[in-house]
Design an enzyme around this catalytic site. Structure first.
Site, PDB file in Angstrom:
ATOM      1  NE  ARG A 102      -6.329   2.656  -3.097  1.00 16.09           N
ATOM      2  CZ  ARG A 102      -7.055   1.922  -2.251  1.00 16.09           C
ATOM      3  NH1 ARG A 102      -6.830   0.629  -2.109  1.00 16.09           N
ATOM      4  NH2 ARG A 102      -8.007   2.478  -1.541  1.00 16.09           N
ATOM      5  CG  HIS A 129      -8.422   6.409   1.946  1.00 15.45           C
ATOM      6  ND1 HIS A 129      -8.927   6.632   0.680  1.00 15.45           N
ATOM      7  CD2 HIS A 129      -8.716   5.113   2.238  1.00 15.45           C
ATOM      8  CE1 HIS A 129      -9.496   5.513   0.230  1.00 15.45           C
ATOM      9  NE2 HIS A 129      -9.366   4.584   1.151  1.00 15.45           N
ATOM     10  CD  GLN A 132     -13.008   4.271   3.934  1.00 16.04           C
ATOM     11  OE1 GLN A 132     -12.697   3.533   3.024  1.00 16.04           O
ATOM     12  NE2 GLN A 132     -14.130   4.124   4.623  1.00 16.04           N
ATOM     13  CG  ASP A 220      -6.424   1.750   8.604  1.00  9.84           C
ATOM     14  OD1 ASP A 220      -6.864   0.679   8.123  1.00  9.84           O
ATOM     15  OD2 ASP A 220      -5.727   2.559   7.944  1.00  9.84           O
TER      16      ASP A 220
HETATM   17  N1  NVA Z   1      -4.134   2.359   5.905  1.00  7.18           N
HETATM   18  C1  NVA Z   1      -4.569   1.387   4.948  1.00  7.18           C
HETATM   19  C2  NVA Z   1      -5.915   1.769   4.405  1.00  7.18           C
HETATM   20  C3  NVA Z   1      -6.475   0.807   3.392  1.00  7.18           C
HETATM   21  C4  NVA Z   1      -7.787   1.263   2.821  1.00  7.18           C
HETATM   22  C5  NVA Z   1      -3.536   1.267   3.835  1.00  7.18           C
HETATM   23  O1  NVA Z   1      -3.028   2.298   3.395  1.00  7.18           O
HETATM   24  O2  NVA Z   1      -3.239   0.147   3.425  1.00  7.18           O
HETATM   25  N1   CP Z   2     -11.139   1.126   2.264  1.00  5.35           N
HETATM   26  C1   CP Z   2     -10.576   0.976   1.063  1.00  5.35           C
HETATM   27  O1   CP Z   2     -10.095   1.912   0.450  1.00  5.35           O
HETATM   28  O2   CP Z   2     -10.647  -0.290   0.564  1.00  5.35           O
HETATM   29  P1   CP Z   2      -9.875  -0.863  -0.720  1.00  5.35           P
HETATM   30  O3   CP Z   2      -8.398  -0.863  -0.376  1.00  5.35           O
HETATM   31  O4   CP Z   2     -10.428  -2.233  -0.888  1.00  5.35           O
HETATM   32  O5   CP Z   2     -10.147   0.025  -1.889  1.00  5.35           O
END
Ligand code: NVA
Ligand code: CP
Length: 301
Positions: A102, A129, A132, A220
């Site tokens: 990540r 992502h 997800q 989101d």
């Molecule tokens: N768009 C959000 C998704 C978190 C799972 C982010 O990148 O923070």
């Molecule tokens: N949805 C998601 O990826 O959650 P986290 O940021 O908690 O891993």
């Protein structure tokens, strides 16, 4: 399939294959049927951003598959002090059987795959992502039984989630309608991809238009990880891009609501709509576990 770097790495057949295995693994877990496909294997999990779901579901999933998972915070790795990703990739390839990462830049994930020789799984970048969205598609199929003929609607920031949902939704045969404010549109590569699906994709700045007759609604956060400094500006830009009663009234009566979480109530979604659809949203969160176990088995077995 060697890696999971982004949604467009997957064909429709690949996605269905992963979802079928995910359904099977979910069944086996629920019925205490052992499924230790990755006995003796180790997954490294590199995190340059926070996580609740991704970390816990990968770590637990690996355990259930008979393997081991290492949490590697970039704060502790030499990568956080500037060791090149190219070297990190070649070193970790000597110890591990797979890496979940990540991070911010998609290029870093691509470099890890390019220089290492073990499977790389994208656990979220600024661009996409995919893990997800596999869980999201699994949940849609559980509730609706199919993809063809369904309309997916996404309201909000044209971010990593929007990018992956557009590609994933179109690939499995759904219609996809997206409402974003000007200046916050999905990545141009994704718009280009979507242009290949004439008549199936619409992009508008009008949330009600995107929500009309939708079967599944997504949103989101307005400010993603790394954009905390823009939160105030974004609050203004996204006013009106909220899943609320008015949006739900435009969608089909039996429409589902999905949210990758974490959610900001009264920003991108009202607390009322969130709670009315909490079962669907937490099934979606649970399915991260099953979908990612399927990905790991496909890549690492
Ligand atoms: N768009 C959000 C998704 C978190 C799972 C982010 O990148 O923070
Ligand atoms: N949805 C998601 O990826 O959650 P986290 O940021 O908690 O891993």
């Amino acid at each position: 399939m060697k890696h999971l770097l982004k949604m467009s790495d997957l064909s429709k057949a690949d996605i269905i294959d992963i979802l079928n295995l995910a359904d099977q693994l979910k069944y086996e877990l629920a019925h205490n049927i052992p499924h230790r496909h990755l006995e003796g294997k180790t997954l490294g999990m590199i995190f340059q951003k926070s996580s609740t779901r991704t970390r816990v579901s990968f770590e637990t999933g690996m355990y259930q598959l008979g393997g081991n998972a290492l949490f590697l915070s970039s704060r502790d790795l030499q990568i956080g002090r500037g060791e090149p990703v190219q070297d990190t990739a070649r070193v970790l390839s000597r110890y591990l059987d797979g890496i979940m990462i990540r991070t911010f830049a998609q290029q870093e994930v691509e470099d890890l795959a390019g220089y290492g020789n073990i499977p790389i799984i994208n656990g979220l970048t600024d661009y996409c992502h995919p893990c997800q969205v596999l869980a999201d598609l699994m949940t849609i199929r559980e509730y609706k039984g199919q993809f063809e003929g369904l309309k997916m609607c996404y309201i909000g920031d044209g971010n990593n989630m929007a990018n992956s949902l557009i590609v994933g939704g179109l690939t499995v045969g759904m219609d996809v309608a997206v409402a974003c404010p000007e200046g916050y549109r999905p990545d141009s590569s994704v718009i280009k991809f979507a242009e290949g699906y004439e008549g199936k994709f619409t992009l508008t700045d009008k949330p009600l238009e995107a929500a009309a007759n939708a079967d599944v609604l997504f949103t989101d956060v307005w400010a993603s990880m790394g954009q905390e400094g823009e939160a105030e500006l974004r609050r203004k830009a996204f006013a009106g891009y909220q899943i609320n009663d008015e949006i739900m009234a435009a969608a089909k009566r039996d429409a589902m609501v999905q949210h990758c979480l974490p959610a900001h109530r009264e920003e991108e979604i009202t607390a009322k709509v969130f709670e009315a659809h909490a079962d669907e949203i937490f099934d979606e969160a649970e399915n991260r576990l099953h979908a990612q176990k399927a990905v790991m088995v496909k890549l690492m077995k």
